[in-house]
Design a protein around this motif. Sequence first.
Motif, mmCIF file in Angstrom:
data_model
loop_
_atom_site.group_PDB
_atom_site.id
_atom_site.type_symbol
_atom_site.label_atom_id
_atom_site.label_comp_id
_atom_site.label_asym_id
_atom_site.label_seq_id
_atom_site.Cartn_x
_atom_site.Cartn_y
_atom_site.Cartn_z
ATOM 1 N N TYR A 137 -33.963 -19.905 10.117
ATOM 2 C CA TYR A 137 -35.375 -20.177 9.867
ATOM 3 C C TYR A 137 -35.869 -19.143 8.869
ATOM 4 O O TYR A 137 -35.543 -17.957 8.972
ATOM 5 C CB TYR A 137 -36.176 -20.089 11.166
ATOM 6 N N ALA A 156 -36.401 -24.637 8.196
ATOM 7 C CA ALA A 156 -35.077 -24.517 8.789
ATOM 8 C C ALA A 156 -34.051 -24.807 7.704
ATOM 9 O O ALA A 156 -34.256 -25.685 6.856
ATOM 10 C CB ALA A 156 -34.915 -25.492 9.948
ATOM 11 N N ILE A 237 -39.466 -25.340 18.462
ATOM 12 C CA ILE A 237 -38.326 -25.379 17.545
ATOM 13 C C ILE A 237 -37.722 -26.779 17.440
ATOM 14 O O ILE A 237 -37.356 -27.228 16.350
ATOM 15 C CB ILE A 237 -37.263 -24.346 17.960
#
Length: 417
Positions: A137, A156, A237
């Motif tokens: 990330y 990402a 996430i």
Amino acid sequence: MKLSSHTRPLALAFALSLISIGAQAAAPFQLDYIGQQIVPTGTQFAGTTVGGLSSIDYVSASGRYIAISDDRSAFNPARFYELSLDLNAFTRSATPGMAGVGFTGVTTLLDTTGLPFATNQVDPEGMRYDATRNQLYWSNEGQRSGAGFQNPTVRAANIDGSHVRDFAVPARYNPVGSNSGLAAGDSGVYNNLAFENLAISTDGNTLYAATENALAQDSLPATAFNGSRSRIVSFDIDSGAAGAEFIYDVSPVVFAPNPANGFATNGLTDFIVVGDRQFITIERSFSLGTPANGIPATGNTIRLFYADARNATDVSSFDSIAGQTITAVSKTLLLDLSDLKNDDGSTLSLDNIEGLTFGPAFNGKQTLILASDNNFGATQFTQLIALEVTAVPEPETYAMLLAGLGLIGMAARRRLN
């Protein structure tokens, strides 16, 4: 370079329970100086100029680190490095050299089309490796200037630098209005004061990003007379969706610049998670001037804080906090690095520290590793500092907290093969 995932030990859950004990108390641990090493500006590796290291993250399986460069593809394409550090070679010396520092890899970051970023189309700042998902990330500050506006991003990437997806940064972070951000009705990030950092939660499900200073609609940038109300924003996430946001009050600039209209700033430059919505943060203050006015020779004052957001107001429903009654993140000073001394009694000279990570155990204790962004400047340097985490003798729960930190350090470090 190949990264692989690993399973988090079950001991992590126990460590988290320890973190919750006594965490409201002040300064649950202390930080002691192990030593430093310095990489000279202009150092070359694999056809690139090493510099601008704005984050650092430890990978336990290999004992190596990753560090993103904030080069806006001006010297070389936007990239991150892999490096090794031998803490036994670190020394409390004003002239330590760079023994024990080795660069072992460099990877180019790619845009959404699979190409390296063009010059001034990105400003890489924060980077973390997610071992569970085998992804990187990284954050991009964007831009707010006469050269154009670019929205800040959190992305990402695969370990080869290729783009995977963007996280859903709320629109209130996008720069709108004047170039300065100081005009009535302006909103979004200030230039060069956006997403400087990233942190992953201890359970691995949440990514945190923080602005270095406030959004234009929330407060002014930091000066010697006022602090700035930075935002910490969380992301799920798996989905990439934004979640809770908290206000972190950056302190005023430590020393007034000389002359009075000279450049000065203070900002939240990095943070790591030490528990549920609990962090160690870096605030880097810089003032233009001379040492005679109290300003350090390098202009930098670096302070580490323990920050706790558990009782902070979730401000994700507020596009602006102006006029709102909120509870900000609480913070307690852990260490002013200006207090550190080398073995000859000299004060540790500090560059532009912007990176922070848990490191390996050293002499049986948890370590913190800090890295500086030298701005590719001839008078600056890439500085790597190692600190030792030591329990505060009282109360008893602080020692338990430290034990928890050690387990988190082992469980949450990234894995690199």
